[in-house]
Design a protein around this motif. Structure first.
Motif, short mmCIF file in Angstrom:
data_model
loop_
_atom_site.label_atom_id
_atom_site.label_comp_id
_atom_site.label_asym_id
_atom_site.label_seq_id
_atom_site.Cartn_x
_atom_site.Cartn_y
_atom_site.Cartn_z
N VAL A 27 0.81 -1.14 0.03
CA VAL A 27 -0.06 -0.19 0.06
C VAL A 27 0.92 1.28 0.00
CG1 VAL A 27 -1.66 1.25 1.40
CG2 VAL A 27 -1.99 -1.18 1.18
N ARG A 28 1.96 1.31 0.90
CA ARG A 28 2.65 2.46 1.03
C ARG A 28 3.31 2.69 -0.29
NH1 ARG A 28 4.78 1.50 5.64
NH2 ARG A 28 6.57 0.12 4.90
N ALA A 29 3.87 1.66 -1.00
CA ALA A 29 4.75 1.50 -2.17
C ALA A 29 3.78 2.03 -3.56
CB ALA A 29 5.33 0.37 -2.76
N ILE A 30 2.42 1.70 -3.57
CA ILE A 30 1.61 2.26 -4.59
C ILE A 30 1.31 3.70 -4.33
CG2 ILE A 30 -0.73 2.10 -5.15
CD1 ILE A 30 -0.38 -0.94 -4.53
N LEU A 31 0.99 4.23 -2.90
CA LEU A 31 0.81 5.32 -2.62
C LEU A 31 1.76 6.28 -2.81
CD1 LEU A 31 -1.47 4.97 0.54
CD2 LEU A 31 -2.41 5.65 -1.83
N GLU A 32 3.04 5.89 -2.67
CA GLU A 32 4.10 6.71 -2.81
C GLU A 32 4.50 7.03 -4.41
OE1 GLU A 32 7.77 4.97 -0.77
OE2 GLU A 32 6.79 5.54 1.22
N ARG A 33 4.18 5.94 -5.02
CA ARG A 33 4.81 5.95 -6.49
C ARG A 33 3.45 7.05 -7.08
NH1 ARG A 33 2.93 0.54 -8.98
NH2 ARG A 33 0.70 1.37 -8.87
N GLN A 34 2.22 7.22 -6.65
CA GLN A 34 1.39 7.95 -7.15
C GLN A 34 1.24 9.29 -6.44
OE1 GLN A 34 -1.66 4.28 -8.03
NE2 GLN A 34 -2.48 6.26 -7.46
N ASP A 35 2.16 9.70 -5.44
CA ASP A 35 2.31 10.81 -4.80
C ASP A 35 1.09 10.91 -3.86
OD1 ASP A 35 4.55 12.34 -4.55
OD2 ASP A 35 3.98 13.68 -5.96
N ASN A 36 0.48 9.96 -3.41
CA ASN A 36 -0.85 9.96 -2.72
C ASN A 36 -2.04 10.68 -3.53
OD1 ASN A 36 -0.06 8.79 0.11
ND2 ASN A 36 1.36 10.40 0.15
N ARG A 37 -1.95 10.54 -4.70
CA ARG A 37 -3.11 11.04 -5.50
C ARG A 37 -3.75 9.95 -6.35
NH1 ARG A 37 -3.88 16.19 -5.24
NH2 ARG A 37 -2.17 17.30 -4.23
N CYS A 38 -5.00 10.01 -6.49
CA CYS A 38 -5.67 9.02 -7.40
C CYS A 38 -5.20 9.03 -8.73
CB CYS A 38 -7.13 9.53 -7.27
SG CYS A 38 -8.27 8.67 -8.54
N ALA A 39 -5.03 7.86 -9.22
CA ALA A 39 -4.47 7.49 -10.55
C ALA A 39 -5.33 8.01 -11.56
CB ALA A 39 -4.24 5.98 -10.69
N GLY A 40 -6.66 8.35 -11.21
CA GLY A 40 -7.59 8.49 -12.28
C GLY A 40 -7.73 10.11 -12.36
N CYS A 41 -7.94 10.69 -11.54
CA CYS A 41 -8.22 12.18 -11.22
C CYS A 41 -7.33 12.92 -10.76
CB CYS A 41 -9.53 12.51 -10.78
SG CYS A 41 -9.89 12.20 -9.02
N SER A 42 -6.19 12.59 -9.99
CA SER A 42 -5.23 13.18 -9.29
C SER A 42 -5.53 13.79 -8.01
CB SER A 42 -4.35 14.22 -10.00
OG SER A 42 -3.83 13.48 -11.20
N PHE A 52 -8.09 0.10 -4.11
CA PHE A 52 -6.84 -0.28 -4.98
C PHE A 52 -7.40 -1.27 -5.71
CE2 PHE A 52 -3.50 1.40 -2.57
CZ PHE A 52 -4.11 1.63 -1.43
N ASP A 53 -7.22 -1.08 -7.11
CA ASP A 53 -7.69 -1.88 -8.06
C ASP A 53 -6.66 -2.33 -9.13
OD1 ASP A 53 -10.37 -1.61 -7.47
OD2 ASP A 53 -10.62 0.18 -8.65
N LEU A 54 -6.81 -3.39 -9.88
CA LEU A 54 -6.00 -3.87 -10.85
C LEU A 54 -6.23 -2.73 -12.20
CD1 LEU A 54 -6.22 -7.65 -10.70
CD2 LEU A 54 -4.31 -6.34 -9.76
N ARG A 55 -5.21 -2.32 -12.69
CA ARG A 55 -5.61 -1.50 -13.71
C ARG A 55 -6.14 -2.38 -14.90
NH1 ARG A 55 0.52 1.59 -13.40
NH2 ARG A 55 -0.09 2.91 -11.90
N ALA A 71 -4.09 2.93 -7.11
CA ALA A 71 -4.85 3.83 -5.86
C ALA A 71 -6.05 4.46 -6.62
CB ALA A 71 -4.10 4.30 -4.78
N LEU A 72 -7.10 4.49 -6.14
CA LEU A 72 -8.18 5.17 -6.75
C LEU A 72 -9.24 6.04 -5.77
CD1 LEU A 72 -9.28 2.64 -9.40
CD2 LEU A 72 -7.84 4.91 -9.86
N CYS A 73 -9.57 7.19 -5.90
CA CYS A 73 -10.61 7.66 -5.11
C CYS A 73 -12.07 6.92 -5.60
CB CYS A 73 -10.80 9.17 -5.49
SG CYS A 73 -11.50 9.51 -6.86
N PRO A 74 -13.00 7.33 -4.47
CA PRO A 74 -14.18 6.48 -4.48
C PRO A 74 -14.91 6.55 -6.13
CG PRO A 74 -14.22 7.14 -2.48
CD PRO A 74 -12.96 7.90 -3.16
N SER A 75 -15.11 7.79 -6.51
CA SER A 75 -15.39 8.23 -7.70
C SER A 75 -14.73 7.34 -9.20
CB SER A 75 -15.38 9.69 -7.92
OG SER A 75 -16.27 10.19 -9.13
#
Length: 94
Positions: A27-42, A52-55, A71-75
């Protein structure tokens, strides 16, 4: 595929993860990779509502590796799941 007893160079994102649970390290690695931002909308991610979804879903050939997780936000999670369901519905109707 490497022969038995040999080691292949493996990137951290290619390491397999379990099917049911993500470790705190993953979880920490994924969030760090994404700068603690949603992969969809930032949007900034909240620890209590991060998905956490499989792309690329496993049923579509996606791997259970950190590199295929986002890592994605609920929307964005809802949108991602809707696109997957629509894709399967389109495929069945053909």
């Amino acid at each position: 595929m490497p022969e038995r007893g040999t080691r292949a160079a493996m990137h951290f994102d290619d390491v397999p993860i379990g099917d049911a649970y993500l470790t705190h390290e993953a979880v920490r690695a994924i969030l760090e990779r994404q700068d603690n931002r949603c992969a969809g909308c930032s949007a900034p991610l909240d620890a209590g509502s991060t998905y956490f979804d499989l792309r690329r879903p496993a049923i579509c050939g996606g791997s259970h590796t950190l590199g295929n997780l986002a890592a994605l936000c609920p929307s964005c999670h809802l949108s991602h799941m809707r696109r997957i369901r629509e894709g399967f519905a389109d495929h069945r109707n053909k």
